[in-house]
Design an enzyme around this catalytic site. Structure first.
Site, PDB file in Angstrom:
ATOM      1  N   ARG A  39       0.838  -1.204   0.000  1.00  0.00           N
ATOM      2  CA  ARG A  39       0.000   0.000   0.000  1.00  0.00           C
ATOM      3  C   ARG A  39       0.867   1.246   0.000  1.00  0.00           C
ATOM      4  O   ARG A  39       0.556   2.231  -0.671  1.00  0.00           O
ATOM      5  CB  ARG A  39      -0.905  -0.025   1.233  1.00  0.00           C
ATOM      6  CG  ARG A  39      -1.796   1.196   1.359  1.00  0.00           C
ATOM      7  CD  ARG A  39      -2.708   1.076   2.555  1.00  0.00           C
ATOM      8  NE  ARG A  39      -1.962   0.963   3.805  1.00  0.00           N
ATOM      9  CZ  ARG A  39      -2.521   0.833   4.995  1.00  0.00           C
ATOM     10  NH1 ARG A  39      -3.837   0.768   5.096  1.00  0.00           N
ATOM     11  NH2 ARG A  39      -1.776   0.749   6.084  1.00  0.00           N
ATOM     12  N   ARG A  43       7.739   2.341   1.138  1.00  0.00           N
ATOM     13  CA  ARG A  43       8.143   1.149   1.893  1.00  0.00           C
ATOM     14  C   ARG A  43       8.263  -0.059   0.964  1.00  0.00           C
ATOM     15  O   ARG A  43       9.115  -0.923   1.169  1.00  0.00           O
ATOM     16  CB  ARG A  43       7.136   0.872   2.999  1.00  0.00           C
ATOM     17  CG  ARG A  43       7.153   1.907   4.114  1.00  0.00           C
ATOM     18  CD  ARG A  43       6.128   1.586   5.185  1.00  0.00           C
ATOM     19  NE  ARG A  43       6.164   2.559   6.275  1.00  0.00           N
ATOM     20  CZ  ARG A  43       5.340   2.540   7.315  1.00  0.00           C
ATOM     21  NH1 ARG A  43       4.404   1.594   7.396  1.00  0.00           N
ATOM     22  NH2 ARG A  43       5.427   3.454   8.253  1.00  0.00           N
ATOM     23  N   TYR A 186     -11.109  -8.689  15.065  1.00  0.00           N
ATOM     24  CA  TYR A 186     -10.058  -9.437  14.367  1.00  0.00           C
ATOM     25  C   TYR A 186     -10.466 -10.901  14.159  1.00  0.00           C
ATOM     26  O   TYR A 186     -10.377 -11.436  13.052  1.00  0.00           O
ATOM     27  CB  TYR A 186      -8.753  -9.355  15.156  1.00  0.00           C
ATOM     28  CG  TYR A 186      -7.568  -9.962  14.431  1.00  0.00           C
ATOM     29  CD1 TYR A 186      -6.982  -9.292  13.371  1.00  0.00           C
ATOM     30  CD2 TYR A 186      -7.042 -11.195  14.818  1.00  0.00           C
ATOM     31  CE1 TYR A 186      -5.898  -9.840  12.697  1.00  0.00           C
ATOM     32  CE2 TYR A 186      -5.970 -11.745  14.147  1.00  0.00           C
ATOM     33  CZ  TYR A 186      -5.397 -11.068  13.095  1.00  0.00           C
ATOM     34  OH  TYR A 186      -4.338 -11.615  12.421  1.00  0.00           O
TER      35      TYR A 186
END
Length: 278
Positions: A39, A43, A186
């Site tokens: 994304r 990085r 989660y």
């Protein structure tokens, strides 16, 4: 003429388990080219540079935000235009961790892999394409804590509309802006991911599609929560599902052995062997 390298997409791959999976593929399996989905492009470029600095050249950056349908579509179009060989595999690794709302968590952890699969499905090798959905033991733990009637939904394949309806109902019952620290969001997202895995495996019998947990690995997601194993250890089940597994629609533990989707199985104990079904 040389045989084209076979591409494998790994989402969320600029760090942690995703980056470790990219490294494992490049080090252990010649003949493949890794599409490092990230994304954050900066990085992602840094991750690609780090792999190439170690002599692992067959890797390229694919800008991809799995929470954005437009980003997924653009990424699929880019791969379609750039690679002559069909995709060998998709590793849906991108995910967010604890302390987020149900809506935000499911958007990335469940709906993201669903949308990635539908966008990239036409690019997969029709005869031996593979999909690995990186789930979590939090999924079976979440289901185990439910009442028997509720468990039924999670014990079998569920189509996209059913998953989306379940998400809508769950979001309506929650305070969307309230982060959930009790594992509800989660675990819920990963339990649904297993339902999705079973459904697309049934719908695409020529593909090998499974889900797995990498284990309790020390990453940004688990930092400060007691996890000690390095990301490299979290690649075991992913690599098995990607290269050495012939079953379809199953969930595998961190030791690479089949596990139930409705309760926790301790790694190192006998593999799950149901009398029927999942």
């Amino acid at each position: 003429m040389s045989t084209p390298l076979r591409p494998i997409l790994v989402t969320g791959a600029n760090k942690g388990i995703g980056l470790a999976v990219c490294r494992a593929i490049l080090e252990q399996r010649p003949g493949f080219h890794v599409l490092l989905g990230s994304r954050d492009e900066a990085r992602g470029r840094a991750a690609v540079a780090a792999l190439r600095a170690d002599g692992l050249e067959e890797v390229s950056l694919l800008p991809l935000d799995v929470s954005s349908p437009s980003s997924i579509s653009a990424a699929a179009a880019s791969v379609s235009a750039s690679f002559p060989a069909p995709l060998y595999g998709i590793v849906n690794n991108a995910g967010v961790g604890f302390g987020r709302s149900i809506e935000e968590t499911v958007l990335t952890n469940t709906l993201g892999p669903m949308r990635v699969f539908e966008a990239f499905r036409p690019l997969l090798d029709p005869d031996e394409g593979r999909v690995v959905n990186v789930a979590s033991a939090s999924g079976p733990n979440f289901v185990e804590a439910l009442g028997e009637e509720q468990k039924g939904f999670y014990r079998g394949p569920r189509e996209a509309f059913a998953i989306e309806r379940m998400v809508e109902n769950k979001v309506k019952k929650s305070r969307v802006s309230k982060p959930e620290f009790d594992n509800t969001a989660y675990g819920f997202s990963k339990a649904l991911l297993n339902c999705h895995t079973m459904e697309i495996a049934e719908r695409n019998p020529s593909l090998i599609i499974n889900s797995c947990t990498p284990g309790w690995i020390d990453t940004d997601l688990t930092r400060g929560m007691g996890a000690r194993d390095p990301p490299s250890k979290g690649t075991r089940s992913v690599m098995k599902c990607l290269f050495d597994c012939e079953s379809r629609g199953h969930y595998y533990g961190s030791d690479g052995e089949r596990s139930p989707i409705d309760r926790y199985r301790e790694p190192g104990t006998p593999p799950y062997a149901p009398a029927s079904g999942y």
